[in-house]
Design a protein around this motif. Sequence first.
Motif: not given
Length: 220
Positions: A81-88, A112-115
């Motif tokens: 649930x934090x992936x979008x934050x890291x990628x934006x 970018x998030x790989x996993x």
Amino acid sequence: MRRVAEDVFQIPLTPRDGVNAYLLGDVVVDAGAKVSAKRLIKALHGHAVGAHALTHAHPDHAGGSRRLVEAFDVPVWVGERDRETVETGRPPAPQTWAAPAVSRLGGFEAVGVARVLREGDDLGHGFTVLETPGHSDGHVAFWRERDRTLVLGDVLFNLHPLTTRPGLREPPRVLTRDPGLNRESARRLAALEPELMLFGHGPPLRDPAVLTAFVAGFEA
């Protein structure tokens, strides 16, 4: 860099353990703010670096992530649930009066998030992923049962964020997405009775009774 357990190193990025990163085997946990990236990269030279895992996507933990990834060419791992934050690079604002300021000032360099990390995933080096939401929606902690070592990010602080005086504290409510849910996560971690607790902010703690007593003081 300080060895605190087998294959575990603490990397203080500011004085008095104000902001910490960790090296778990070859996995770098958190990266501090952007201004700390150079210090982190220097500390890691001479060590194997195979991946970068984030406890959560706030600028004082993910702000240096892009520069770390560029320096070592490693993948980024983060809670689902934090992936979008890291990628934006744009954390969702907490539901508090601080929301406008966080929206303006709380960004960081996207990467970018790989996993995606989920409950029970194997992080490597004996550590398992625990989902611990509250401070951020996708906050995760890392638990190694064999020696009861816990990396708990910002579920709790072990210092005062302004004075840096050591001692357990909840993270600032104005920067926490769901303080009640964060308390549930803290209770869950205390129930593990960790022998070594490693915080995003503050020195290590080696007394599980202190953690148990602290969470027992939460309001029902």
